[in-house]
Structure formats: C-alpha cells, structure tokens
Design an enzyme around this catalytic site. Structure first.
Site, mmCIF file in Angstrom:
data_model
loop_
_atom_site.group_PDB
_atom_site.id
_atom_site.type_symbol
_atom_site.label_atom_id
_atom_site.label_comp_id
_atom_site.label_asym_id
_atom_site.label_seq_id
_atom_site.Cartn_x
_atom_site.Cartn_y
_atom_site.Cartn_z
ATOM 1 N N CYS A 1 -15.565 4.974 0.938
ATOM 2 C CA CYS A 1 -14.365 4.184 1.316
ATOM 3 C C CYS A 1 -14.004 4.497 2.492
ATOM 4 O O CYS A 1 -12.844 3.640 3.194
ATOM 5 C CB CYS A 1 -13.403 4.028 0.358
ATOM 6 N N ARG B 1 -14.194 -5.280 3.793
ATOM 7 C CA ARG B 1 -12.659 -5.273 3.290
ATOM 8 C C ARG B 1 -12.052 -6.514 3.707
ATOM 9 O O ARG B 1 -11.380 -7.269 2.957
ATOM 10 C CB ARG B 1 -12.038 -3.828 3.754
ATOM 11 N N ARG C 1 0.835 -1.217 0.000
ATOM 12 C CA ARG C 1 -0.260 -0.086 -0.034
ATOM 13 C C ARG C 1 0.877 1.196 0.044
ATOM 14 O O ARG C 1 1.804 1.348 0.971
ATOM 15 C CB ARG C 1 -0.919 -0.130 1.320
ATOM 16 N N ASP D 1 -15.815 10.248 -1.996
ATOM 17 C CA ASP D 1 -14.577 9.970 -1.100
ATOM 18 C C ASP D 1 -14.083 11.445 -0.648
ATOM 19 O O ASP D 1 -14.306 12.216 -1.246
ATOM 20 C CB ASP D 1 -13.627 9.224 -2.081
ATOM 21 N N HIS E 1 -7.079 0.793 -6.677
ATOM 22 C CA HIS E 1 -7.456 0.235 -5.200
ATOM 23 C C HIS E 1 -8.487 -0.747 -5.415
ATOM 24 O O HIS E 1 -9.486 -0.800 -5.026
ATOM 25 C CB HIS E 1 -8.217 1.387 -4.552
ATOM 26 N N GLN F 1 -10.489 -2.463 -2.554
ATOM 27 C CA GLN F 1 -11.681 -1.879 -2.131
ATOM 28 C C GLN F 1 -12.738 -1.944 -3.025
ATOM 29 O O GLN F 1 -13.937 -2.168 -2.545
ATOM 30 C CB GLN F 1 -11.298 0.067 -2.041
#
Length: 332
Positions: A270, A315, A106, A229, A133, A136
C-alpha cells in the site's frame, strides 16, 4: 443498485454485490479517464478532506478525483481544524454537513469517522483509521482483478503486523469476496479474535477461508497475492521499531517467498515501502539497525513495481467511484 447517501466507513457495511458495484464503477471511470471522457458533472458540489494523518496517495487521490468530477475541495490538516480540540466531533460534523456535500476523514480512532457519519447528514468516507482502510481495499481488489482476472478463490497472504488497519481490512475484503486470506506472522501479530469471528461469518457466506500461519513457507505456498506493509504505523513511537524489526524480519518478502507462491503471483504494497535507504526514515533505521531494506527486499519491489504503482493509481479511480456512487450516479 443505488448507493446514494451511504457512508463508506468499512467494507463490513457492504455486501459482495455492492463491493463489486464499486469495482465495476471504478473500472468504468478509469477507462473514461484514459479515453479523455469528461465526467465533470458535479459542479457546485463541495467536499471536505480532513487529514489528522498526512498522506501522499490518499490526499492526491481525493483531490484529483474531485477535480475530475468538477467538485471543489477544502483540505483541513491538523493545524487547520479545531476538530476534537476546541470543538467536539459532533459539533464539527454538524457544521461541515451544512457546508459540504461529502466529508473524508483520515486519522485515528474509528469512532471519530463513525461520529462524523452519525452527525453530519452527508456521506462520510474513511480515508484511513487505526482500525480500517477501506479505500485502499477497493484499490487492491481492482488491481487483483486487472492482473489476475478474478477475485473468487484467489489466495492472498498478508505478511507482517496484521493487527491493525491493513491486516483487518484485507481479512474483511477477502472474507466478503470469497478469497482465501492468510495472515503470516508471529501469533501475537494476528488480528483480534472478535474481528476474526465476524469474518468467519462473512467467509461462510462467500466460500472464503481464513488461515493464520507462523510458518513462512507453509503460509505462502501457492499464493496468488503476497502483500505487506510497513512494520511501524504512522503515529507509533520510535521505540517500537526495534521490537518489530526483531519479530518481523523473518517475515520479510524476499524472492524465496515469491518463488514459493504461484508462478503468476503478484506482489502488492500500500506504500510507502522501505525497500531501500532512499528516505529519511529508511536511512535512519538502516543506520540504527544495520539494514538495507525492511518489509520487502529491493529486488522484489522493483520486479513487481509496475503492479504496485498500478495499485497506487487505482486509489484515485476507486475513490472516484466511492464519491460518485454515494453522491449519486445520475449526474454522469
């Protein structure tokens, strides 16, 4: 189908059937966890978790998923690794690949996770890069299926800055899965044309549509999913706050927006979300720009909070599915 040994770097690399395979496996693993079924069949497996950008959900999801499967994890934060500083990405990958069975990354550029995958010789999983991502996305797709019953034909509207990992990845996911994607933002905040052209090819195959609208009411009309987001991503300088707030405030998710969508529409985020001033950054930005909320109103967030936190929980289940599928399902 077998996904053993595959890297998980972007959903562009997977077919619709393969993505559905991840989702079906995640749903099965979620049910097993809820029913207390032991899946700790991966004793002796070790995974490295490289975090050049910190995270609550991604770290916890990978660590709990690995623990549930009986695996050990080694967490490497920016201070705990020489990756890209005293040691090249290629050399780091070749070292870690001899010690670990899988590697999560990440951080920043997609080229870093691509190099880890190229040189390590073990499955590499993208926990977030500037461009994509994908973990996600699986959580989002599973949440949509749980709350709306299916994916195909559903209209998902992403409101805000669609130029980076979330806008890019949602467009890819929708194009792959036969969903109708709308980026609702000022024109200069749309995804880049090269990626749009790639996604048009995916959409042609799946029956998806791609729409880019600067009109909030037109873009969100009859939507099944409204998604947003934070307006400033991790690592971006503070100076961009003023510009983003000015440009994107008209695209805040409000109850007027939700009421313009379908009556059973859901809201997704998210996280973290600046829906109030109960965070250090939220308080600072609120005082600086005289705001009480940013990308979503507190009213909307709290009304749909159960869905958003289902999404956060998912997740873990979808990351577990990625790890199980790429390390080998035969142990279950």
């Amino acid at each position: 189908m077998s996904l053993k040994g595959r890297n998980f770097l972007t959903l562009k690399d997977f077919t619709k059937d393969e993505i559905n395979e991840f989702l079906d496996l995640a749903a099965d693993l979620k049910e097993k966890k809820k029913n207390g079924v032991d899946i700790a069949k991966y004793h002796g497996k070790n995974v490295a978790l490289i975090f050049e950008k910190t995270s609550t959900r991604t770290r916890c999801a990978f660590e709990v998923a690995a623990h549930d499967m009986g695996m050990c994890t080694t967490y490497l934060d920016p201070a705990g690794s020489q990756i890209g500083k005293k040691e090249s990405i290629a050399d780091t990958a070749r070292v870690l690949g001899r010690m670990f069975d899988g590697i999560e990354y990440r951080g920043f550029g997609q080229e870093i996770v691509e190099d880890l995958a190229k040189y390590s010789g073990v499955p590499v999983w993208n926990g977030l890069t500037n461009e994509y991502h994908p973990t996600q996305m699986l959580a989002d797709l599973l949440t949509i299926k749980e709350h709306l019953g299916s994916l195909e034909g559903k209209k998902l509207v992403y409101m805000g800055d669609a130029r980076y990992n979330m806008g890019n990845s949602l467009m890819i996911a929708c194009a792959k899965m036969g969903m109708n994607f709308v980026a609702c933002a000022p024109g200069r905040y749309f995804p880049n044309e090269t990626l749009i052209e790639e996604c048009k090819a995916f959409a042609k195959e799946s029956g998806a549509t791609l729409t880019f609208s600067e009109d909030v009411m037109e873009g969100t009309k009859d939507a099944d999913i409204i998604y947003t987001d934070v307006w400033v991503s991790m690592g971006e300088p503070d100076k961009v706050w003023e510009e983003r707030i000015k440009d994107l405030t008209p695209y805040k998710v409000t109850m007027d927006v939700m009421n313009n969508a379908k009556s059973n529409a859901i809201f997704l985020h998210c996280l973290p979300a600046f829906h109030d001033l109960k965070t250090k950054i939220g308080k600072e930005m609120g005082e600086r720009f005289h705001l009480t909320e940013m990308e979503v109103t507190d009213e909307v967030f709290e009304k749909y909070a159960d869905v958003v936190f289902d999404e956060a929980e998912n997740r873990m289940h979808t990351i577990k599915a990625v790890m199980v599928a790429t390390l080998g399902r035969e142990r279950l």
